[in-house]
Design an enzyme around this catalytic site. Sequence first.
Site, PDB file in Angstrom:
ATOM      1  N   LYS A 188      21.216   0.612  10.105  1.00 35.28           N
ATOM      2  CA  LYS A 188      21.284  -0.342  11.200  1.00 35.28           C
ATOM      3  C   LYS A 188      21.224  -1.648  10.505  1.00 35.28           C
ATOM      4  O   LYS A 188      21.184  -2.008   9.348  1.00 35.28           O
ATOM      5  CB  LYS A 188      19.827  -0.269  11.976  1.00 35.28           C
ATOM      6  CG  LYS A 188      20.152   0.651  13.057  1.00 35.28           C
ATOM      7  CD  LYS A 188      19.170   0.755  14.246  1.00 35.28           C
ATOM      8  CE  LYS A 188      19.503   1.900  15.146  1.00 35.28           C
ATOM      9  NZ  LYS A 188      18.419   2.183  16.194  1.00 35.28           N
ATOM     10  N   ARG A 218      15.775   9.692  13.614  1.00 35.62           N
ATOM     11  CA  ARG A 218      16.825   9.908  14.053  1.00 35.62           C
ATOM     12  C   ARG A 218      17.866   9.242  13.156  1.00 35.62           C
ATOM     13  O   ARG A 218      17.920   8.170  12.514  1.00 35.62           O
ATOM     14  CB  ARG A 218      17.058   9.038  15.344  1.00 35.62           C
ATOM     15  CG  ARG A 218      18.451   9.150  16.245  1.00 35.62           C
ATOM     16  CD  ARG A 218      18.323   8.455  17.158  1.00 35.62           C
ATOM     17  NE  ARG A 218      19.688   8.365  18.019  1.00 35.62           N
ATOM     18  CZ  ARG A 218      20.756   7.888  17.771  1.00 35.62           C
ATOM     19  NH1 ARG A 218      20.714   7.069  16.828  1.00 35.62           N
ATOM     20  NH2 ARG A 218      21.841   8.048  18.486  1.00 35.62           N
TER      21      ARG A 218
HETATM   22  N1  HH2 Z   1      19.525   4.029  18.245  1.00 33.25           N
HETATM   23  C1  HH2 Z   1      20.686   4.199  18.587  1.00 33.25           C
HETATM   24  C2  HH2 Z   1      21.052   4.931  19.600  1.00 33.25           C
HETATM   25  N2  HH2 Z   1      20.055   5.596  20.176  1.00 33.25           N
HETATM   26  N3  HH2 Z   1      18.117   6.168  20.579  1.00 33.25           N
HETATM   27  C3  HH2 Z   1      16.900   6.105  20.111  1.00 33.25           C
HETATM   28  N4  HH2 Z   1      15.870   6.374  20.794  1.00 33.25           N
HETATM   29  N5  HH2 Z   1      16.521   5.493  19.148  1.00 33.25           N
HETATM   30  C4  HH2 Z   1      17.234   4.844  18.401  1.00 33.25           C
HETATM   31  O1  HH2 Z   1      17.052   3.879  17.284  1.00 33.25           O
HETATM   32  C5  HH2 Z   1      18.634   4.781  18.668  1.00 33.25           C
HETATM   33  C6  HH2 Z   1      19.082   5.418  19.907  1.00 33.25           C
HETATM   34  C7  HH2 Z   1      22.006   3.514  17.898  1.00 33.25           C
HETATM   35  O2  HH2 Z   1      22.581   4.338  16.652  1.00 33.25           O
HETATM   36  P1  HH2 Z   1      23.894   5.084  16.740  1.00 33.25           P
HETATM   37  O3  HH2 Z   1      23.926   6.105  18.250  1.00 33.25           O
HETATM   38  O4  HH2 Z   1      24.560   5.551  15.695  1.00 33.25           O
HETATM   39  O5  HH2 Z   1      25.006   3.841  17.294  1.00 33.25           O
HETATM   40  P2  HH2 Z   1      25.750   3.592  18.880  1.00 33.25           P
HETATM   41  O6  HH2 Z   1      24.780   3.169  19.762  1.00 33.25           O
HETATM   42  O7  HH2 Z   1      26.506   2.440  18.411  1.00 33.25           O
HETATM   43  O8  HH2 Z   1      26.568   4.716  19.151  1.00 33.25           O
END
Ligand code: HH2
Length: 304
Positions: free
Chosen positions: A240, A274
């Site tokens: 992040k 995660r």
């Molecule tokens: N972070 C992201 C997405 N979903 N869900 C939970 N519960 N906690 C988190 O910290 C979290 C999440 C962001 O990461 P990523 O899915 O890789 O990115 P994007 O939202 O751009 O797809």
Amino acid sequence: MPVIGMDRFSSQTAPHSDWFLAKGQIIGCRDRPLIMGVVNVTTDSFYDGGRYVDSKQAVSHALDLVKQGADILDLGAESTRPGASPVREQEELARLVPVVTELARRVTVPISVDTTKSRVAQCALDAGASIINDVSALRWDPEMASVIARSGAAVVLMHMQGTPQTMQHAPQYEDVVAEVAGFLDERMHAAVEAGISKTHIVLDPGIGFGKLLGHNLELLNRLSDFASLDRPVLIGVSRKSFIGRLVARPVEQREWGTAAAVALAVDRGARILRVHDVAMMADVVKVAAAIGSRKCSARQEHDA
Ligand code: HH2
């Protein structure tokens, strides 16, 4: 009842932050915190957007993550990065359902779906998912809580200030830990009111969601304060931007920074991590958890 993640498990005696239930399966996170591997079936995710938007690529990546040691898969079809464009329900369904259906046939690890829409959740649960990861903590779709309650799925309730479109404009807190913990407690009560049993709830302070660098650091530093909520805590720090700010590196070069954050989150009580880099972070978690449990047993030896 099927049990994963624990060798000798007793839900009668284990603290409530050590396990949760998902469609009748006990998912234990006491012996070792669990790795949740991220599969983004999106065009625009901040790290892997566009890599797995084709369902065959998404399935093959998910199978690879399981081989690398993922205990849970988290599939998302709508990016939540700051400023991301919303994805229409039909598109989210078209991206997710074939992937969930195929994975449900081929893996034994629980499948989580990262969505805020109740219809997407319902179809994903019907296709074989058993956890709904709702970054809105049941606030954006009035049907979400009842869909989850009826299915017996687990739910991740995450804190976010604002929405992905606005959340990084000017996040403000008096005491970020107290406010995020108060929010999670309130959402947990709302979920229980709506018929979701407490045993099915996982809590997440939402690192990077409406938080400045200092807020993220404070939340991670004081993560053990969330133990009072008596539910497993999930943490998503993987690659992040707060890590990018600290190490001045682009998203492709943030694995070492992620490893430091994952190790310290485990030390302060995180039970589900995660992450994108499953093999690497599975090692980080094993070492951090082993040192942590040694600390406990040394203390017990001393007390005895
Ligand atoms: N972070 C992201 C997405 N979903 N869900 C939970 N519960 N906690 C988190 O910290 C979290 C999440 C962001 O990461 P990523 O899915 O890789 O990115 P994007 O939202 O751009 O797809």
